[in-house]
Design a protein around this motif. Structure first.
Motif, mmCIF file in Angstrom:
data_model
loop_
_atom_site.group_PDB
_atom_site.id
_atom_site.type_symbol
_atom_site.label_atom_id
_atom_site.label_comp_id
_atom_site.label_asym_id
_atom_site.label_seq_id
_atom_site.Cartn_x
_atom_site.Cartn_y
_atom_site.Cartn_z
ATOM 1 N N LYS A 84 41.069 34.338 46.848
ATOM 2 C CA LYS A 84 41.022 33.476 45.656
ATOM 3 C C LYS A 84 41.956 32.274 45.811
ATOM 4 O O LYS A 84 41.576 31.137 45.544
ATOM 5 C CB LYS A 84 41.407 34.291 44.423
ATOM 6 C CG LYS A 84 41.286 33.551 43.125
ATOM 7 C CD LYS A 84 41.589 34.468 41.950
ATOM 8 C CE LYS A 84 41.464 33.737 40.637
ATOM 9 N NZ LYS A 84 41.703 34.639 39.495
ATOM 10 N N ARG A 85 43.175 32.529 46.278
ATOM 11 C CA ARG A 85 44.140 31.441 46.431
ATOM 12 C C ARG A 85 43.708 30.486 47.538
ATOM 13 O O ARG A 85 43.771 29.263 47.402
ATOM 14 C CB ARG A 85 45.528 32.009 46.723
ATOM 15 C CG ARG A 85 46.586 30.971 47.088
ATOM 16 C CD ARG A 85 46.723 29.904 45.996
ATOM 17 N NE ARG A 85 47.591 28.836 46.395
ATOM 18 C CZ ARG A 85 47.216 27.734 47.031
ATOM 19 N NH1 ARG A 85 45.946 27.550 47.358
ATOM 20 N NH2 ARG A 85 48.085 26.806 47.336
ATOM 21 N N GLN B 208 43.237 38.476 45.975
ATOM 22 C CA GLN B 208 44.146 37.393 45.594
ATOM 23 C C GLN B 208 44.308 36.378 46.724
ATOM 24 O O GLN B 208 44.378 35.170 46.488
ATOM 25 C CB GLN B 208 45.511 37.954 45.178
ATOM 26 C CG GLN B 208 45.479 38.777 43.907
ATOM 27 C CD GLN B 208 44.947 38.000 42.713
ATOM 28 O OE1 GLN B 208 45.266 36.835 42.501
ATOM 29 N NE2 GLN B 208 44.118 38.658 41.926
ATOM 30 N N LYS C 45 41.122 27.734 46.867
ATOM 31 C CA LYS C 45 41.530 26.527 46.139
ATOM 32 C C LYS C 45 41.671 25.333 47.075
ATOM 33 O O LYS C 45 41.503 24.194 46.653
ATOM 34 C CB LYS C 45 42.861 26.760 45.414
ATOM 35 C CG LYS C 45 42.761 27.701 44.241
ATOM 36 C CD LYS C 45 44.103 27.848 43.554
ATOM 37 C CE LYS C 45 44.026 28.801 42.373
ATOM 38 N NZ LYS C 45 45.325 28.930 41.689
ATOM 39 N N THR C 46 41.989 25.583 48.338
ATOM 40 C CA THR C 46 42.176 24.487 49.290
ATOM 41 C C THR C 46 41.216 24.536 50.480
ATOM 42 O O THR C 46 41.103 23.565 51.207
ATOM 43 C CB THR C 46 43.622 24.465 49.832
ATOM 44 O OG1 THR C 46 43.930 25.751 50.377
ATOM 45 C CG2 THR C 46 44.603 24.129 48.730
ATOM 46 N N ALA D 112 48.661 37.749 52.430
ATOM 47 C CA ALA D 112 48.596 37.888 50.976
ATOM 48 C C ALA D 112 49.278 39.193 50.577
ATOM 49 O O ALA D 112 49.289 40.150 51.342
ATOM 50 C CB ALA D 112 47.152 37.874 50.499
#
Length: 67
Positions: A26-27, A23, A30-31, A11
């Motif tokens: 957080k990203r 970040q 999502k998956t 990241a």
């Protein structure tokens, strides 16, 4: 009994190391469901003209595998 898996991501942030970690988690969330922990394995920085332009973190994320 639960079983966990560890996956590695990279990241980046122009703000700070902490922001790069936040970040990245957080990203990834999502998956990837059920992230339980993050380990900052490595920290690097991109430099241009004597200034840090971007922080890059290698993260290991631990999450529980569902039955």
């Amino acid at each position: 009994m639960s079983v966990a898996k560890v996956t590695e991501i990279i990241a980046a942030s122009t703000v700070s190391v902490e922001d790069a970690v936040r970040q990245g988690v957080k990203r990834a969330s999502k998956t990837i469901n059920g992230i339980q922990a993050v380990w900052v394995k490595d920290i690097k920085a991109a430099v241009a003209e004597g200034d840090i332009t971007e922080w890059r973190c290698t993260l290991k994320l631990t999450f529980v595998i569902k039955d």
